[in-house]
Design a protein around this motif. Structure first.
Motif, mmCIF file in Angstrom:
data_model
loop_
_atom_site.group_PDB
_atom_site.id
_atom_site.type_symbol
_atom_site.label_atom_id
_atom_site.label_comp_id
_atom_site.label_asym_id
_atom_site.label_seq_id
_atom_site.Cartn_x
_atom_site.Cartn_y
_atom_site.Cartn_z
ATOM 1 N N SER A 209 -35.428 -55.132 40.553
ATOM 2 C CA SER A 209 -34.327 -55.230 41.508
ATOM 3 C C SER A 209 -33.782 -56.647 41.377
ATOM 4 O O SER A 209 -34.550 -57.594 41.158
ATOM 5 C CB SER A 209 -34.772 -54.943 42.948
ATOM 6 O OG SER A 209 -35.788 -55.829 43.345
ATOM 7 N N ARG A 254 -35.139 -50.011 40.895
ATOM 8 C CA ARG A 254 -35.196 -49.512 42.275
ATOM 9 C C ARG A 254 -34.238 -48.333 42.453
ATOM 10 O O ARG A 254 -33.078 -48.398 42.063
ATOM 11 C CB ARG A 254 -34.838 -50.642 43.243
ATOM 12 C CG ARG A 254 -34.983 -50.292 44.721
ATOM 13 C CD ARG A 254 -36.422 -50.401 45.159
ATOM 14 N NE ARG A 254 -36.577 -50.100 46.569
ATOM 15 C CZ ARG A 254 -36.923 -50.993 47.498
ATOM 16 N NH1 ARG A 254 -37.158 -52.252 47.132
ATOM 17 N NH2 ARG A 254 -37.093 -50.657 48.757
ATOM 18 N N ARG A 255 -34.739 -47.262 43.046
ATOM 19 C CA ARG A 255 -33.956 -46.039 43.257
ATOM 20 C C ARG A 255 -33.582 -45.879 44.730
ATOM 21 O O ARG A 255 -34.382 -46.162 45.603
ATOM 22 C CB ARG A 255 -34.777 -44.826 42.781
ATOM 23 C CG ARG A 255 -34.188 -43.460 43.124
ATOM 24 C CD ARG A 255 -34.902 -42.341 42.366
ATOM 25 N NE ARG A 255 -36.353 -42.354 42.535
ATOM 26 C CZ ARG A 255 -37.016 -41.651 43.457
ATOM 27 N NH1 ARG A 255 -36.362 -40.875 44.315
ATOM 28 N NH2 ARG A 255 -38.345 -41.714 43.532
ATOM 29 N N GLY A 256 -32.361 -45.427 44.968
ATOM 30 C CA GLY A 256 -31.968 -45.039 46.312
ATOM 31 C C GLY A 256 -31.090 -46.022 47.053
ATOM 32 O O GLY A 256 -30.640 -45.727 48.163
ATOM 33 N N ARG A 257 -30.794 -47.177 46.449
ATOM 34 C CA ARG A 257 -29.915 -48.120 47.132
ATOM 35 C C ARG A 257 -28.822 -48.665 46.196
ATOM 36 O O ARG A 257 -28.296 -49.733 46.406
ATOM 37 C CB ARG A 257 -30.720 -49.263 47.745
ATOM 38 C CG ARG A 257 -31.458 -50.150 46.763
ATOM 39 C CD ARG A 257 -32.233 -51.236 47.505
ATOM 40 N NE ARG A 257 -32.710 -52.286 46.607
ATOM 41 C CZ ARG A 257 -33.481 -53.287 46.994
ATOM 42 N NH1 ARG A 257 -33.884 -53.359 48.256
ATOM 43 N NH2 ARG A 257 -33.864 -54.219 46.135
ATOM 44 N N ASN A 258 -28.531 -47.883 45.152
ATOM 45 C CA ASN A 258 -27.465 -48.234 44.215
ATOM 46 C C ASN A 258 -27.644 -49.645 43.665
ATOM 47 O O ASN A 258 -26.707 -50.437 43.603
ATOM 48 C CB ASN A 258 -26.093 -48.097 44.888
ATOM 49 C CG ASN A 258 -24.949 -48.037 43.896
ATOM 50 O OD1 ASN A 258 -25.106 -47.586 42.765
ATOM 51 N ND2 ASN A 258 -23.780 -48.505 44.310
ATOM 52 N N GLU A 259 -28.873 -49.933 43.259
ATOM 53 C CA GLU A 259 -29.207 -51.243 42.716
ATOM 54 C C GLU A 259 -28.293 -51.594 41.544
ATOM 55 O O GLU A 259 -28.206 -50.868 40.561
ATOM 56 C CB GLU A 259 -30.667 -51.243 42.245
ATOM 57 C CG GLU A 259 -31.184 -52.572 41.767
ATOM 58 C CD GLU A 259 -31.388 -53.560 42.905
ATOM 59 O OE1 GLU A 259 -31.062 -54.749 42.707
ATOM 60 O OE2 GLU A 259 -31.873 -53.143 43.975
ATOM 61 N N GLU A 263 -26.256 -46.250 40.580
ATOM 62 C CA GLU A 263 -26.115 -44.844 40.965
ATOM 63 C C GLU A 263 -24.670 -44.387 41.150
ATOM 64 O O GLU A 263 -24.436 -43.265 41.605
ATOM 65 C CB GLU A 263 -26.928 -44.586 42.242
ATOM 66 C CG GLU A 263 -28.430 -44.622 41.976
ATOM 67 C CD GLU A 263 -29.262 -44.997 43.202
ATOM 68 O OE1 GLU A 263 -28.691 -45.136 44.303
ATOM 69 O OE2 GLU A 263 -30.488 -45.185 43.045
#
Length: 274
Positions: A209, A254-259, A263
């Motif tokens: 990240s 890191r997945r899920g926060r549009n790093e 995404e």
């Protein structure tokens, strides 16, 4: 690097909202394990000193998905060389080593098709990658010439037109983790582009990240799967900087926060299986 972001409005025109989401998405998933008979999924490419990540990652995912769609009948590496050198809409007319658009790459696969072609020096396929590995070159490589009707590999006996493989459709995946996972589960690895900062260049292991460092540019990569490590969700990704970089050529992010916008630029398509 070399990924060019498509305008937001244009990308939305490609959105696939018909992705079927399964009832249960596994906590961990690796395309290399599900489709272990597709050797292309295990490969890590080397784009060398050329901003061809957009072509290298796209051709890799097209190869993976062709193997999967054909139910393991077609095992080939599609040519990043052909895509990089001949898709003028992908680059706005610039040399392919100066970057390109993912949407146009997959559109080219559908409308024109790609011949086969392995890594540099492999003598595999019609048009193998033409730029030699180079980790310390001071400048961008010169983009090879486009060859739209003949093979560059003199050892390859199949005719160019007979060697073409094409896509059936292409689409962008909305900025939605579940839809990205569902499409990978159904059809295989997908492509995305993201912003690269200087701290990413030193990645070795663990879940990346962004913490510090200057913005360096945009990069396109191939998503193989996902998982959870020490309660942190991540994407499992194949880079195209050879196996000496990162974790044997791979990295987790890191997945899920549009790093790093990871995404919001996902793209894919379905090949025609012969």
């Amino acid at each position: 690097m070399g990924f060019r972001k498509a305008p937001t409005g244009k990308l939305k025109n490609y959105y696939n909202h018909n992705i079927v989401v399964p009832d249960n998405i596994p906590e961990n998933f690796d395309s290399r394990e599900k489709w272990d008979k597709c050797s292309s999924i295990n490969s890590v490419k080397d784009q060398s000193n050329c901003g061809s990540c957009w072509a290298v990652s796209s051709a890799s995912a097209m190869s993976d998905r062709l193997c999967i769609a054909s139910q393991y009948k077609v095992h080939v590496n599609l040519s990043a060389e052909a895509l990089m050198t001949c898709c003028k809409a992908c680059t706005g007319g610039d040399p392919g080593c100066e970057g390109g658009y993912l949407d146009e790459a997959w559109k080219y696969f559908k409308t024109h098709g790609l011949v086969t072609g392995g890594d540099y020096g492999s003598n595999e396929g019609c048009q193998p990658y033409g730029i030699p590995p180079c980790s310390t070159c001071p400048s961008i490589a010169e983009t090879p010439a486009c060859r739209k009707s003949s093979c560059t590999n003199k050892h390859y006996k199949k005719k160019y037109k007979k060697d073409l493989h094409k896509g059936k459709n292409y689409y962008a995946i909305p900025k939605n983790v579940t839809l990205m996972q569902a499409d990978i589960l159904a059809h295989g690895p997908i492509i995305t582009g993201f912003e690269v900062f200087s701290d990413f260049m030193h990645y070795k292991s663990g879940i990346y990240s962004h913490v510090r460092g200057q913005y360096l540019g945009n990069h396109a990569v191939r998503i193989l799967g996902w998982g959870v490590e020490k309660q942190i969700p991540y994407w499992l990704v194949a880079n195209s900087w050879n196996r000496s970089w990162g974790d044997n050529g791979l990295f987790k992010i890191r997945r899920g926060r549009n790093e790093c916008t990871f995404e919001e630029n996902a793209f894919a398509g379905i090949p025609k299986s012969k």
